[in-house]
Design a protein around this motif. Structure first.
Motif, PDB file in Angstrom:
ATOM      1  N   LYS A 112       4.027  -1.281 -10.932  1.00 27.68           N
ATOM      2  CA  LYS A 112       4.598  -2.152  -9.903  1.00 27.68           C
ATOM      3  C   LYS A 112       5.353  -1.334  -8.860  1.00 27.68           C
ATOM      4  CE  LYS A 112       6.073  -6.952  -9.628  1.00 27.68           C
ATOM      5  NZ  LYS A 112       6.665  -8.117 -10.303  1.00 27.68           N
ATOM      6  N   THR A 113       4.664  -0.315  -8.348  1.00 28.63           N
ATOM      7  CA  THR A 113       5.205   0.511  -7.264  1.00 28.63           C
ATOM      8  C   THR A 113       4.164   0.617  -6.170  1.00 28.63           C
ATOM      9  OG1 THR A 113       6.646   1.799  -8.732  1.00 28.63           O
ATOM     10  CG2 THR A 113       6.057   2.794  -6.628  1.00 28.63           C
ATOM     11  N   ALA A 114       4.582   0.384  -4.930  1.00 28.82           N
ATOM     12  CA  ALA A 114       3.683   0.431  -3.773  1.00 28.82           C
ATOM     13  C   ALA A 114       4.158   1.501  -2.800  1.00 28.82           C
ATOM     14  CB  ALA A 114       3.649  -0.931  -3.075  1.00 28.82           C
ATOM     15  N   VAL A 115       3.226   2.042  -2.052  1.00 29.52           N
ATOM     16  CA  VAL A 115       3.517   3.140  -1.119  1.00 29.52           C
ATOM     17  C   VAL A 115       3.391   2.645   0.314  1.00 29.52           C
ATOM     18  CG1 VAL A 115       2.814   5.440  -0.339  1.00 29.52           C
ATOM     19  CG2 VAL A 115       2.665   4.839  -2.770  1.00 29.52           C
ATOM     20  N   GLY A 116       4.350   3.014   1.148  1.00 32.61           N
ATOM     21  CA  GLY A 116       4.225   2.779   2.583  1.00 32.61           C
ATOM     22  C   GLY A 116       3.425   3.909   3.207  1.00 32.61           C
ATOM     23  N   ALA A 117       2.295   3.584   3.863  1.00 32.68           N
ATOM     24  CA  ALA A 117       1.389   4.614   4.395  1.00 32.68           C
ATOM     25  C   ALA A 117       1.160   4.405   5.891  1.00 32.68           C
ATOM     26  CB  ALA A 117       0.049   4.573   3.652  1.00 32.68           C
ATOM     27  N   TYR A 121      -3.396   6.467  10.382  1.00 30.59           N
ATOM     28  CA  TYR A 121      -4.247   7.422   9.666  1.00 30.59           C
ATOM     29  C   TYR A 121      -4.950   6.783   8.478  1.00 30.59           C
ATOM     30  CZ  TYR A 121      -5.855  11.701   7.403  1.00 30.59           C
ATOM     31  OH  TYR A 121      -6.645  12.673   6.851  1.00 30.59           O
ATOM     32  N   PHE A 122      -4.197   6.113   7.603  1.00 31.08           N
ATOM     33  CA  PHE A 122      -4.760   5.611   6.352  1.00 31.08           C
ATOM     34  C   PHE A 122      -5.401   4.223   6.481  1.00 31.08           C
ATOM     35  CE2 PHE A 122      -1.622   8.725   4.917  1.00 31.08           C
ATOM     36  CZ  PHE A 122      -2.395   9.469   4.053  1.00 31.08           C
ATOM     37  N   PHE A 123      -5.178   3.546   7.602  1.00 35.20           N
ATOM     38  CA  PHE A 123      -5.749   2.210   7.782  1.00 35.20           C
ATOM     39  C   PHE A 123      -6.563   2.136   9.065  1.00 35.20           C
ATOM     40  CE2 PHE A 123      -2.313   1.588   4.830  1.00 35.20           C
ATOM     41  CZ  PHE A 123      -2.766   0.607   3.968  1.00 35.20           C
ATOM     42  N   ASP A 124      -7.231   3.246   9.401  1.00 39.00           N
ATOM     43  CA  ASP A 124      -7.973   3.279  10.658  1.00 39.00           C
ATOM     44  C   ASP A 124      -9.406   2.778  10.507  1.00 39.00           C
ATOM     45  OD1 ASP A 124      -8.639   5.441   9.084  1.00 39.00           O
ATOM     46  OD2 ASP A 124      -8.972   6.805  10.761  1.00 39.00           O
ATOM     47  N   VAL A 125     -10.032   3.016   9.343  1.00 34.47           N
ATOM     48  CA  VAL A 125     -11.392   2.539   9.092  1.00 34.47           C
ATOM     49  C   VAL A 125     -11.402   1.814   7.752  1.00 34.47           C
ATOM     50  CG1 VAL A 125     -12.585   4.262  10.488  1.00 34.47           C
ATOM     51  CG2 VAL A 125     -12.017   4.786   8.121  1.00 34.47           C
ATOM     52  N   TRP A 126     -12.378   0.942   7.560  1.00 31.03           N
ATOM     53  CA  TRP A 126     -12.330   0.019   6.425  1.00 31.03           C
ATOM     54  C   TRP A 126     -12.332   0.743   5.080  1.00 31.03           C
ATOM     55  CZ3 TRP A 126     -15.956  -0.054   2.623  1.00 31.03           C
ATOM     56  CH2 TRP A 126     -17.182   0.578   2.882  1.00 31.03           C
ATOM     57  N   TRP A 127     -13.124   1.826   4.943  1.00 28.51           N
ATOM     58  CA  TRP A 127     -13.234   2.475   3.633  1.00 28.51           C
ATOM     59  C   TRP A 127     -11.940   3.190   3.257  1.00 28.51           C
ATOM     60  CZ3 TRP A 127     -12.500   7.697   3.668  1.00 28.51           C
ATOM     61  CH2 TRP A 127     -12.712   8.368   4.886  1.00 28.51           C
ATOM     62  N   ARG A 128     -11.252   3.789   4.265  1.00 35.85           N
ATOM     63  CA  ARG A 128      -9.984   4.449   3.961  1.00 35.85           C
ATOM     64  C   ARG A 128      -8.901   3.412   3.693  1.00 35.85           C
ATOM     65  NH1 ARG A 128      -9.599   9.654   6.607  1.00 35.85           N
ATOM     66  NH2 ARG A 128     -10.050   8.544   8.529  1.00 35.85           N
ATOM     67  N   GLN A 129      -8.987   2.300   4.417  1.00 36.24           N
ATOM     68  CA  GLN A 129      -8.044   1.202   4.183  1.00 36.24           C
ATOM     69  C   GLN A 129      -8.162   0.696   2.746  1.00 36.24           C
ATOM     70  OE1 GLN A 129      -8.876  -2.259   6.538  1.00 36.24           O
ATOM     71  NE2 GLN A 129      -7.656  -3.588   5.217  1.00 36.24           N
ATOM     72  N   ALA A 130      -9.404   0.453   2.303  1.00 41.20           N
ATOM     73  CA  ALA A 130      -9.620  -0.074   0.949  1.00 41.20           C
ATOM     74  C   ALA A 130      -9.167   0.926  -0.111  1.00 41.20           C
ATOM     75  CB  ALA A 130     -11.094  -0.419   0.765  1.00 41.20           C
ATOM     76  N   PHE A 131      -9.498   2.215   0.080  1.00 38.95           N
ATOM     77  CA  PHE A 131      -9.106   3.247  -0.889  1.00 38.95           C
ATOM     78  C   PHE A 131      -7.592   3.357  -0.976  1.00 38.95           C
ATOM     79  CE2 PHE A 131      -7.848   7.615  -1.842  1.00 38.95           C
ATOM     80  CZ  PHE A 131      -8.535   7.859  -3.020  1.00 38.95           C
ATOM     81  N   THR A 132      -6.912   3.395   0.173  1.00 36.89           N
ATOM     82  CA  THR A 132      -5.460   3.555   0.195  1.00 36.89           C
ATOM     83  C   THR A 132      -4.762   2.362  -0.438  1.00 36.89           C
ATOM     84  OG1 THR A 132      -5.648   4.863   2.230  1.00 36.89           O
ATOM     85  CG2 THR A 132      -3.478   3.982   1.691  1.00 36.89           C
ATOM     86  N   ALA A 133      -5.230   1.164  -0.104  1.00 39.15           N
ATOM     87  CA  ALA A 133      -4.614  -0.034  -0.670  1.00 39.15           C
ATOM     88  C   ALA A 133      -4.799  -0.085  -2.182  1.00 39.15           C
ATOM     89  CB  ALA A 133      -5.209  -1.281  -0.017  1.00 39.15           C
ATOM     90  N   LEU A 134      -6.003   0.231  -2.655  1.00 42.20           N
ATOM     91  CA  LEU A 134      -6.293   0.124  -4.084  1.00 42.20           C
ATOM     92  C   LEU A 134      -5.568   1.195  -4.898  1.00 42.20           C
ATOM     93  CD1 LEU A 134      -7.814  -1.110  -6.441  1.00 42.20           C
ATOM     94  CD2 LEU A 134      -9.752   0.369  -5.900  1.00 42.20           C
ATOM     95  N   VAL A 135      -5.678   2.465  -4.490  1.00 40.67           N
ATOM     96  CA  VAL A 135      -5.147   3.564  -5.304  1.00 40.67           C
ATOM     97  C   VAL A 135      -3.629   3.654  -5.228  1.00 40.67           C
ATOM     98  CG1 VAL A 135      -5.195   6.061  -5.669  1.00 40.67           C
ATOM     99  CG2 VAL A 135      -7.301   4.842  -5.090  1.00 40.67           C
TER     100      VAL A 135
END
Length: 303
Positions: A112-117, A121-135
């Motif tokens: 139950k810890t979330a990261v501010g990103a 950079y991390f939410f510029d394209v859909w695949w990086r957005q999905a990876f960053t949000a999930l991991v």
């Protein structure tokens, strides 16, 4: 037919295939900030998302870190008995930092810890957005507009019992030395009367500085030191608390270079070494910041 083909080629050159801006951000027209529209991340913090994240962190990311780095972690016992939520914060010099923190947290905190990103950079394209949000259970911070929407999301998460990971410097260090802390994290702690857990990350800049996407060969040493949580004192301003937060990270660096007792004595006499780096031209600071670290007994010194 050839005219149509030429027109299609010309159109393709001007089409925005990704979400990265084609002009400098400073030259883009003003647009009213929209908090989290276009970047939904709540799905990553559902029970299913949390289970997937822990499986990825424990089954892939942590073993990968151990394989590529000589990883040393100290101070996790300081989290025993601490009541969630808290704000985890550290110095920031590498894209390794968020992974190092999440992958080394105990299971109960990791879940139950979330990261501010950084949104740009991390939410510029859909695949990086999905990876960053999930991991990382991440939520976007728009650095160009002061992160106003991110503050609201951070408040929402804290009120729901989530701890968050933030980097008060706002961006990665260019030279490996610690920059001035911004006050967003200290404001959150004062507003919600929660603790701030300092983390010192040593060696990440040497292992994977800005511009690299993979750690250097040779399993460079990276050390994480978790400190005891700090709590706002009555009447303390966010500027004062932010200074205490920065001092706590500096003391953890000092502890790694000397001993726990030595760092304590330095702190009591206001003699903790500065993390701002040497005075002089930028090239010297970059050179000093990139020098490899070595461990000698209980001391960690510049080679």
């Amino acid at each position: 037919m050839s005219d149509l083909r030429d027109e299609l080629k010309e159109m393709s050159r001007g089409f925005r295939w990704g979400r990265r801006p084609l002009v400098p951000r400073s030259a883009e027209p003003f647009a009213e900030e929209k908090d989290d529209i276009g970047f939904p991340t709540d799905w990553a913090r559902t029970k299913a998302g949390t289970a997937a994240r822990q499986a990825i962190l424990q089954g892939m990311m942590h073993p990968l870190l151990r394989n590529e780095l000589s990883l040393r972690v100290h101070g996790l016992d300081n989290l025993q008995g601490v009541e969630a939520p808290v704000v985890f914060y550290s110095n920031h010099s590498s894209h390794l930092d968020a992974t190092l923190i999440l992958a080394t947290l105990p299971d109960s905190w990791q879940a139950k810890t979330a990261v501010g990103a950084a949104r740009d950079y991390f939410f510029d394209v859909w695949w990086r957005q999905a990876f960053t949000a999930l991991v990382y259970g991440a939520f976007p911070i728009d650095r160009s507009r002061g992160g106003r929407g991110a503050v609201d999301k951070a408040r929402e998460l804290i009120e729901d019992g989530w701890s968050i990971v933030v980097f008060p410097e706002g961006t990665r260090s260019q030279d490996g030395h610690v920059q001035r802390f911004r006050h967003g994290a200290s404001r959150l702690c004062l507003e919600h009367a929660i603790g701030a857990v300092p983390i010192a990350i040593l060696g990440a800049f040497q292992a994977m500085p800005k511009g690299r996407f993979w750690p250097k060969a040779g399993r460079p040493t990276v050390t994480l030191r978790y400190g005891r949580p700090l709590y706002p004192e009555e009447g303390e301003t966010h500027q004062e608390f932010s200074r205490r937060m920065a001092q706590a990270v500096a003391s953890l660096f000092d502890e790694d270079r000397t001993t726990w007792w030595g760092a304590l004595q330095h702190a009591e006499h206001d003699e903790t070494p500065s993390l701002a780096g040497p005075q002089g031209p930028d090239w010297r600071k970059r050179w000093e910041g990139s020098r490899p670290l070595s461990t000698r007994g209980d001391q960690r010194t510049w080679e």
